[in-house]
Write a protein that holds these residues in place. Structure first.
Motif, short mmCIF file in Angstrom:
data_model
loop_
_atom_site.label_atom_id
_atom_site.label_comp_id
_atom_site.label_asym_id
_atom_site.label_seq_id
_atom_site.Cartn_x
_atom_site.Cartn_y
_atom_site.Cartn_z
N UNK A 93 0.85 -1.25 0.09
CA UNK A 93 0.03 -0.30 0.07
C UNK A 93 1.00 1.38 -0.01
N UNK A 94 0.26 2.11 -0.77
CA UNK A 94 1.20 3.54 -0.93
C UNK A 94 2.30 3.61 -1.70
N UNK A 95 2.58 2.42 -2.45
CA UNK A 95 3.62 2.37 -3.47
C UNK A 95 3.38 2.44 -4.71
N UNK A 96 3.80 3.22 -5.73
CA UNK A 96 3.22 3.49 -6.86
C UNK A 96 4.19 2.83 -8.11
N UNK A 97 3.64 2.10 -8.99
CA UNK A 97 4.39 1.51 -9.99
C UNK A 97 5.13 2.60 -10.82
N UNK A 98 6.45 2.43 -11.32
CA UNK A 98 6.93 3.40 -12.03
C UNK A 98 7.22 4.73 -11.62
N UNK A 99 7.17 5.62 -12.42
CA UNK A 99 7.38 7.03 -12.21
C UNK A 99 6.08 7.50 -11.59
N UNK A 100 6.03 8.69 -10.92
CA UNK A 100 4.87 9.09 -10.45
C UNK A 100 3.94 9.40 -11.78
N UNK A 101 2.44 9.30 -11.40
CA UNK A 101 1.18 9.55 -12.41
C UNK A 101 1.44 10.87 -12.68
N UNK A 102 1.79 12.05 -12.11
CA UNK A 102 1.94 13.42 -12.64
C UNK A 102 2.31 14.03 -11.63
N UNK A 103 3.32 15.18 -12.06
CA UNK A 103 3.71 16.14 -11.27
C UNK A 103 2.73 17.12 -10.87
N UNK A 104 2.85 18.03 -9.95
CA UNK A 104 1.88 18.79 -9.49
C UNK A 104 1.93 20.10 -10.30
N UNK A 105 0.76 20.49 -11.27
CA UNK A 105 0.60 21.27 -11.96
C UNK A 105 0.55 22.89 -11.38
N UNK A 106 1.21 23.88 -12.03
CA UNK A 106 0.94 25.16 -11.56
C UNK A 106 -0.61 25.71 -12.09
N UNK A 107 -0.98 26.47 -11.33
CA UNK A 107 -2.44 26.98 -11.48
C UNK A 107 -2.23 27.78 -12.79
N UNK A 108 -3.14 27.86 -13.76
CA UNK A 108 -3.36 28.77 -14.90
C UNK A 108 -3.10 30.20 -14.64
N UNK A 109 -2.45 30.91 -15.21
CA UNK A 109 -2.37 32.36 -15.01
C UNK A 109 -3.48 32.85 -15.44
N UNK A 110 -4.34 33.79 -14.71
CA UNK A 110 -5.48 34.30 -15.23
C UNK A 110 -5.27 35.41 -16.31
N UNK A 111 -6.08 35.60 -17.08
CA UNK A 111 -6.20 36.54 -18.15
C UNK A 111 -6.59 37.98 -17.44
N UNK A 112 -5.78 39.11 -17.51
CA UNK A 112 -6.25 40.37 -17.11
C UNK A 112 -6.72 41.31 -18.03
N UNK A 113 -8.26 41.43 -18.14
CA UNK A 113 -8.70 42.11 -19.27
C UNK A 113 -8.23 43.48 -19.40
N UNK A 114 -8.24 44.22 -18.41
CA UNK A 114 -7.77 45.70 -18.33
C UNK A 114 -6.17 45.66 -19.00
N UNK A 115 -5.58 44.82 -18.62
CA UNK A 115 -3.99 44.95 -18.72
C UNK A 115 -4.02 44.55 -20.28
N UNK A 116 -4.90 43.71 -20.85
CA UNK A 116 -4.70 43.51 -22.38
C UNK A 116 -5.23 44.42 -23.09
N UNK A 117 -6.10 45.23 -22.83
CA UNK A 117 -6.54 46.48 -23.53
C UNK A 117 -5.40 47.49 -23.33
#
Length: 381
Positions: A93-117
């Motif tokens: 229990x607790x041991x995973x085959x091979x590599x990790x299923x996936x690295x922790x992903x960074x949260x997506x960067x929000x689009x700042x609408x006023x800055x884009x304008x």
């Protein structure tokens, strides 16, 4: 119980109970027994045997259980069967085959609408300034346009040095400003407009940056990084000087008008579209959408084609072709700046100055569109 060996063979019979062994000199399925002790002790299994268990035909009934049966211990001392881990069995229990299923992903960067304008407005103003500066240039009055170009070059040096942060930042910035002055002079002063003087200025500026970097002992360990930043900024500064050279050749002013209009429309529309429809996201860490890049390039090409139908030196087809190259170059350069900034942030580097970081894209777009406009004008006009 199976019958024992007949007495006429001269061998002892199998004991009904007891333990047997597999001695090293075993020659048959049963193996020899210990000879009777002269002191009267009965014959039995060899005490030197390393293994215990039933022997002979009885071993066939217990062999499977003794080696790999449910809950039994095998010859090598490991458990096997239900719940045990075999060669291909489940891991604890607790041991995973091979590599990790996936690295922790960074949260997506929000689009700042006023800055884009705001960035879209800056790109539009930058394009208008360069276009009107080119219109003020005449056969004997190239200096006003050179002043406008020099101002844009200073903005380029400020934004890119603060963004790339080379080890010898004052040295790189000083060399870039000196190259900007020399490039504008090399574009204005010669009697015949040519790009060769600008190439000499770029090579000299890069050589000056190399020498200055080697003199500084403190930053010599990061000389490769500093030289890369120096080369990039010097080339970008010299690229703006091609607009002055282009304004001195026939049809050059009209080519600047068409190409820079296409680039400005592409950059402004792409950023404005990101404020309304940033979809589909090209990358979670890049606050840009593919729709803006595509729509901007298309509308920039359309604007160039419309201008080509009204200008003497162009046709709608040639205007659209030249505008397509300039618009695509500007839009892709602006997008590449976003990816570069995301890469620096993911690498753990501190963010750059807020104003310089958001000026990079439009400045880089026009820096790439300027030599593209010169090349298209020379080859197709």
């Amino acid at each position: 119980m199976y019958p024992s060996t007949p007495p006429e063979t001269g061998r002892d019979s199998w004991p009904e109970t007891g333990r047997d062994s597999w001695p090293e000199n075993r020659t048959g399925p049963a193996g020899p027994h210990r000879a009777p002790d002269p002191r009267g002790r009965p014959a039995g299994p060899d005490p030197r045997s390393p293994l215990d268990g039933p022997r002979g035909p009885e071993a066939s009934r217990h062999g499977a259980g003794a080696r790999s049966g449910d809950g039994h211990r095998s010859v090598d001392g490991h458990r096997s069967g239900d719940g045990a881990r075999g060669i291909d069995g489940p891991r604890p229990d607790g041991e995973v085959d091979g590599d990790l299923d996936g690295e922790e992903e960074l949260p997506p960067v929000p689009v700042r609408r006023l800055l884009s304008v705001a960035i879209a407005g800056f790109a539009a103003l930058l394009g208008v300034g360069l276009i009107f500066g080119a219109q003020t240039a005449g056969p004997g009055a190239r200096l006003p346009f050179a002043v406008v170009v020099f101002g844009v070059q200073l903005l380029f040096v400020l934004a890119w040095t603060m963004a790339m942060r080379p080890p010898a930042l004052p040295l790189v910035g000083g060399v870039a400003v000196a190259v900007a002055v020399a490039a504008d002079a090399a574009a204005v002063l010669p009697q015949i407009a040519a790009l060769a003087p600008l190439g000499y200025v770029a090579a000299g500026g890069f050589l000056l940056g190399v020498l200055g970097q080697l003199v500084r002992r403190a930053d010599r360990a990061r000389v490769t990084e500093s030289l890369g930043a120096t080369l990039f900024i010097v080339v970008g500064v010299v690229a703006f000087g091609t607009l002055i050279v282009l304004s001195r050749i026939p049809k050059g002013t009209q080519a600047i008008f068409v190409c820079l209009t296409a680039a400005a429309v592409a950059l402004a529309v792409a950023r404005a579209t990101d404020a309304v429809l940033p979809w589909p996201r090209l990358a979670p860490q890049v606050p840009r959408g593919a729709a803006g890049v595509v729509i901007g390039a298309m509308l920039g090409t359309l604007a160039a084609g419309i201008l080509g139908s009204y200008l003497v030196a162009f046709t709608p087809t040639s205007g659209a072709l030249v505008g397509l190259v300039a618009a695509a170059a500007a839009a892709l350069a602006d997008l590449a700046v976003g990816y570069a900034e995301a890469g620096r942030l993911m690498a753990g580097e501190p963010p750059t100055m807020w104003v310089a970081r958001h000026m990079q894209g439009p400045l880089g777009g026009f820096a790439l569109a300027a030599p593209a406009a010169y090349a298209m004008s020379v080859f197709f006009l």
